[in-house]
Scaffold this motif. Structure first.
Motif, PDB file in Angstrom:
ATOM      1  N   UNK A 172     -79.809  16.085 -72.221  1.00 30.38           N
ATOM      2  CA  UNK A 172     -78.764  16.318 -70.504  1.00 30.38           C
ATOM      3  C   UNK A 172     -79.575  16.369 -70.182  1.00 30.38           C
ATOM      4  N   UNK A 173     -81.150  17.230 -69.879  1.00 24.98           N
ATOM      5  CA  UNK A 173     -82.840  17.762 -68.904  1.00 24.98           C
ATOM      6  C   UNK A 173     -83.768  16.849 -68.758  1.00 24.98           C
ATOM      7  N   UNK A 174     -83.236  16.481 -70.564  1.00 25.05           N
ATOM      8  CA  UNK A 174     -84.519  14.779 -70.486  1.00 25.05           C
ATOM      9  C   UNK A 174     -84.081  13.965 -69.773  1.00 25.05           C
ATOM     10  N   UNK A 175     -82.633  12.982 -69.742  1.00 19.73           N
ATOM     11  CA  UNK A 175     -81.876  12.404 -68.896  1.00 19.73           C
ATOM     12  C   UNK A 175     -82.231  12.497 -67.503  1.00 19.73           C
ATOM     13  N   UNK A 176     -82.235  13.536 -66.705  1.00 20.23           N
ATOM     14  CA  UNK A 176     -81.731  13.745 -65.396  1.00 20.23           C
ATOM     15  C   UNK A 176     -84.081  13.745 -65.318  1.00 20.23           C
ATOM     16  N   UNK A 185     -86.334  12.349 -66.648  1.00 22.44           N
ATOM     17  CA  UNK A 185     -86.524  10.928 -67.104  1.00 22.44           C
ATOM     18  C   UNK A 185     -86.993   9.321 -65.864  1.00 22.44           C
ATOM     19  N   UNK A 186     -84.776  10.363 -64.960  1.00 22.89           N
ATOM     20  CA  UNK A 186     -84.706   9.865 -63.707  1.00 22.89           C
ATOM     21  C   UNK A 186     -85.468   9.837 -63.202  1.00 22.89           C
ATOM     22  N   UNK A 187     -85.654  10.850 -62.456  1.00 20.64           N
ATOM     23  CA  UNK A 187     -86.693  11.394 -61.375  1.00 20.64           C
ATOM     24  C   UNK A 187     -87.588  11.128 -62.038  1.00 20.64           C
ATOM     25  N   UNK A 188     -87.939  10.926 -62.700  1.00 19.63           N
ATOM     26  CA  UNK A 188     -89.928  10.184 -63.080  1.00 19.63           C
ATOM     27  C   UNK A 188     -89.771   8.345 -62.427  1.00 19.63           C
ATOM     28  N   UNK A 189     -88.956   7.774 -62.575  1.00 14.86           N
ATOM     29  CA  UNK A 189     -88.511   6.601 -62.526  1.00 14.86           C
ATOM     30  C   UNK A 189     -88.395   5.654 -61.127  1.00 14.86           C
ATOM     31  N   UNK A 190     -87.698   7.185 -60.389  1.00 12.09           N
ATOM     32  CA  UNK A 190     -87.873   7.471 -58.836  1.00 12.09           C
ATOM     33  C   UNK A 190     -88.979   7.221 -58.106  1.00 12.09           C
ATOM     34  N   UNK A 191     -90.015   8.479 -59.117  1.00 11.27           N
ATOM     35  CA  UNK A 191     -90.720   8.721 -58.085  1.00 11.27           C
ATOM     36  C   UNK A 191     -91.952   6.928 -58.719  1.00 11.27           C
ATOM     37  N   UNK A 192     -92.158   7.015 -59.972  1.00 20.92           N
ATOM     38  CA  UNK A 192     -92.970   5.642 -59.870  1.00 20.92           C
ATOM     39  C   UNK A 192     -91.955   4.498 -59.649  1.00 20.92           C
ATOM     40  N   UNK A 193     -90.985   4.171 -59.064  1.00 25.26           N
ATOM     41  CA  UNK A 193     -90.808   2.953 -58.101  1.00 25.26           C
ATOM     42  C   UNK A 193     -90.207   3.131 -56.624  1.00 25.26           C
ATOM     43  N   UNK A 240     -94.046   9.340 -51.172  1.00 23.82           N
ATOM     44  CA  UNK A 240     -93.640   9.892 -51.746  1.00 23.82           C
ATOM     45  C   UNK A 240     -92.799  11.114 -51.137  1.00 23.82           C
ATOM     46  N   UNK A 241     -93.079  11.558 -49.663  1.00 26.74           N
ATOM     47  CA  UNK A 241     -92.638  12.484 -48.645  1.00 26.74           C
ATOM     48  C   UNK A 241     -91.159  12.416 -49.281  1.00 26.74           C
ATOM     49  N   UNK A 242     -90.804  11.184 -48.940  1.00 31.30           N
ATOM     50  CA  UNK A 242     -89.687   9.863 -48.706  1.00 31.30           C
ATOM     51  C   UNK A 242     -88.246  10.504 -49.299  1.00 31.30           C
ATOM     52  N   UNK A 243     -88.795  10.828 -50.940  1.00 31.34           N
ATOM     53  CA  UNK A 243     -87.864  11.483 -52.045  1.00 31.34           C
ATOM     54  C   UNK A 243     -87.634  12.997 -51.976  1.00 31.34           C
ATOM     55  N   UNK A 244     -88.938  13.858 -51.074  1.00 31.64           N
ATOM     56  CA  UNK A 244     -88.873  14.743 -51.519  1.00 31.64           C
ATOM     57  C   UNK A 244     -87.793  15.492 -51.486  1.00 31.64           C
ATOM     58  N   UNK A 245     -86.296  15.205 -51.052  1.00 28.79           N
ATOM     59  CA  UNK A 245     -85.072  16.325 -51.396  1.00 28.79           C
ATOM     60  C   UNK A 245     -84.688  16.278 -52.635  1.00 28.79           C
ATOM     61  N   UNK A 247     -87.050  17.883 -55.002  1.00 26.99           N
ATOM     62  CA  UNK A 247     -86.376  19.565 -54.120  1.00 26.99           C
ATOM     63  C   UNK A 247     -85.138  19.554 -55.058  1.00 26.99           C
ATOM     64  N   UNK A 248     -83.906  18.503 -54.895  1.00 26.77           N
ATOM     65  CA  UNK A 248     -82.758  18.836 -55.912  1.00 26.77           C
ATOM     66  C   UNK A 248     -82.699  19.496 -57.389  1.00 26.77           C
ATOM     67  N   UNK A 249     -83.573  18.404 -57.957  1.00 27.42           N
ATOM     68  CA  UNK A 249     -83.557  18.616 -59.507  1.00 27.42           C
ATOM     69  C   UNK A 249     -85.054  20.052 -59.556  1.00 27.42           C
ATOM     70  N   UNK A 250     -85.417  20.318 -58.729  1.00 28.09           N
ATOM     71  CA  UNK A 250     -86.409  21.555 -58.959  1.00 28.09           C
ATOM     72  C   UNK A 250     -85.312  22.956 -59.394  1.00 28.09           C
TER      73      UNK A 250
END
Length: 471
Positions: A302-306, A308-316, A324-329, A332-335
Motif C-alpha cells: 500500500x505504501x509502495x503504491x502511494x 510511486x503515485x507521488x513519484x509519477x506526479x513529480x515526473x509529470x 515542482x513547488x506547484x505540488x508541494x502540498x 507534504x500530504x504524503x510526508x
C-alpha cells in the motif's frame, strides 16, 4: 542509475550546545546500521567553553573531515542531523564512558549507530595506505576542455610503441570521481587496470564539479555529458600511442545512455560497452527502480503504491515544465501520512513533528528540482540506440534492482535490430548487482558489505570482447 540508491549524508542545519563538553571531545569511530546498510564513519570533536565543532569522515563515500553544521551535546546526550536523498537523518545517542550508542531515523526508517573513542595513533594506523607495487603501464594525470568546462582524469597506456586501442569510461548518474568509487569499491580503477594490462589504453575522468573537474553535475544534463565524452575522444586523438580508429566507450548506468547519445555526433566511435544501460525513459526507469528497491526493503504494498503515485506526479510535473513547488502540498500530504504510519517508538524519537515533515519536504524538492533530473526523466534512449552501427557489448546484472535486466535488455536489443545493427552481444551475469558484485539480494544496502570485486568472468568478458572487435 545510482541516483536513488546512493546514501550520501550532507549537513544543512546549524546548531551547537556545550555542557561538560570535555567528555565528548576527541576522536570517535563506529558504524551506522540501517536496513542492510553497515556504514563506517568517524567523528572528531573539538571545542571551547561555549561551543563545539565536529568533523565527520565517511571513508566508504570519500568524505573526509567535513565540518558538521549540526552537533549538540548536553547532559550526556548527543544529537546531530544530516540530510540525504531519503530525507533528514536524525542521530540521537547517549555517551557512556568511552562509547556512544543511539538511534538514527531517516525517512521513517529507524536504525542504530555506535561510536567508540579512539586515539590519534589508532587513527593514523587506520589511514595508512597499503603499499602498491609498480604497474606494467604508464599512468598520467591529464586534463582537457569541454567547452568552458575543464575535465581532469587519468590516462593509462600499455607499455610499448603502440598504437593501442582505447576506451573512454563514462560514469553513472550523480557526481562521480574518475574511479566511480561507490562505498569504497573503485569500479573504474579496477576496470582501467585490467584493460590496460591487456593492451588497451583507458581514459577515465572526474565528473563535472568533482575532483579536479570544474562545473556542476546536477546543473548539467545527460546531453552535456555526451559533449564531455566527445571532448574526451578529441583529446585521445591527439595522443601519439592511441589508435585513432579504435577508440570506444564503456559506459556504466547513465554512462550506458551517454555513449549512444555521444556517438550520434561522432564518426570516431569504434565500439561501445554498455554496462547496465537503459532502454526506457528515465521516468519509467526511476519508477521501476523505486518499486523494486522498496519491495526489497519489505515496504508494504500500500505504501509502495502511494510512493510511486507521488513519484509519477513529480515526473509529470517536471516533464511538463512546471514548477515542482506547484505540488508541494501533495509532497507534504504524503510526508504527513508517512509520519502517521510510523510506530509510536519511532515517533518518540522525533523531537519535532513539524520540523521533521518540513525537512523531508524540502529534501524532496531539492532532490528533484534541477536541470539533470528534468532532462533525465524525459530522455528516451531508444532513438540514439537505433542509430548505433558499431559493435556493442551490453552487460546486465541478474540481481540489479536499479537498472533491471528484464525491463531494459529486450528494448535495447530491439532498438539495435531495428537500426540494422547485427554486431551486438548481450550478457546477463548471474548473481550480479548494479555494481557487478556477487550479491545476495541485489539491494544497494549490500554494496558496502560485499567484497570489492567483480563477479567471476566479468573483466575477462569485457577485455576479450574489446580485443576481438579491435583486431
Amino acid at each position: 542509475m545510482k541516483f536513488i540508491s546512493k546514501i550520501i549524508l550532507w549537513t544543512i542545519i546549524s546548531s551547537a550546545a556545550a555542557f561538560g563538553q570535555n567528555n565528548i571531545l576527541g576522536n570517535w569511530d563506529g558504524k551506522i546500521k540501517m536496513l542492510n546498510l553497515d556504514l563506517g564513519f568517524q567523528i572528531h570533536v573539538q571545542g571551547t567553553q561555549n561551543s563545539l565543532e565536529a568533523f565527520m569522515s565517511i571513508p566508504q563515500q570519500g568524505l573526509k573531515d567535513y565540518q558538521l553544521q549540526v552537533f549538540a551535546y548536553k547532559k550526556s546526550k548527543v544529537h546531530f542531523e544530516l540530510p540525504g536523498q531519503a530525507g533528514i537523518a536524525q542521530f540521537d545517542g547517549v555517551l557512556k564512558g568511552d562509547s556512544i550508542e543511539g538511534s538514527v531515523l531517516q525517512a521513517g526508517i529507524k536504525g542504530s549507530f555506535y561510536l567508540n573513542r579512539i586515539t590519534k595513533s589508532e587513527i593514523a594506523k587506520q589511514s595508512e595506505a597499503k603499499p602498491e607495487g609498480p604497474v606494467p603501464y604508464s599512468e598520467d594525470e591529464v586534463a582537457f576542455k569541454s567547452g568552458r568546462i575543464l575535465l581532469a582524469g587519468t590516462l593509462t597506456i600499455p607499455k610499448g610503441t603502440g598504437p593501442f586501442p582505447a576506451v573512454i569510461l563514462l560514469t553513472g548518474s550523480g557526481p562521480q570521481n574518475r574511479d566511480e568509487e561507490i562505498f569504497g569499491f573503485k569500479i573504474f580503477e579496477k576496470i582501467a587496470d585490467y584493460l590496460t594490462r591487456k593492451g588497451i589504453a583507458v581514459l577515465r575522468y572526474d565528473d563535472r564539479g568533482v575532483g579536479g573537474s570544474t562545473g556542476n553535475t546536477m546543473q548539467s544534463t545527460t546531453e552535456d555529458f555526451a559533449g564531455d565524452a566527445l571532448a574526451a575522444i578529441e583529446f585521445l586523438k591527439k595522443q601519439n600511442k592511441i589508435n585513432v580508429k579504435k577508440i570506444g566507450f564503456l559506459g556504466h548506468s547513465e554512462g550506458g545512455i551517454i555513449a549512444p547519445l555521444a556517438a550520434e555526433n561522432s564518426n570516431d566511435v569504434a565500439f561501445m560497452v554498455l554496462m547496465s544501460g537503459s532502454g526506457v525513459t528515465g521516468g519509467d526507469l526511476l519508477l521501476e527502480q523505486q518499486r523494486r528497491l522498496l519491495k526489497s526493503s519489505n515496504v508494504p504494498d500500500s505504501i509502495i503504491t502511494e510512493d510511486l503515485a507521488l513519484q509519477k506526479e513529480i515526473n509529470e510535473t517536471l516533464s511538463a515544465g512546471r514548477d515542482i513547488n506547484d505540488i508541494e502540498k501533495d509532497i507534504r500530504a504524503f510526508t504527513e501520512k508517512d509520519y502517521n504510519n510510523l510506530s509510536q517508538e519511532v515517533k518518540a524519537s522525533i523531537p519535532d513533528k513539524e520540523a521533521y515533515i518540513n525537512s523531508n519536504v524540502r529534501s524532496q524538492i531539492f532532490t528533484f528540482n534541477n536541470p539533470w533530473f528534468r532532462y533525465f526523466i524525459k530522455y528516451d534512449p531508444i532513438p540514439a540506440l537505433e542509430k548505433v552501427k558499431v559493435p556493442v557489448l551490453m552487460t546486465f546484472g541478474e540481481l540489479d534492482l536499479q537498472v533491471p535486466a528484464d525491463q531494459n535488455k529486450p528494448k535495447m536489443e530491439e532498438a539495435l535490430r531495428k537500426g540494422g545493427n547485427t554486431n551486438f552481444k548481450s550478457i546477463v551475469f548471474p548473481k550480479a548487482n548494479h555494481l557487478y558484485q556477487e550479491a545476495i539480494t541485489g539491494s544497494p544496502g549490500e554494496y558496502s558489505q560485499l567484497p570489492k570485486e567483480f563477479v567471476p568472468g566479468f573483466l575477462e568478458t569485457i577485455a576479450n570482447w574489446i580485443i576481438e572487435v579491435t583486431k
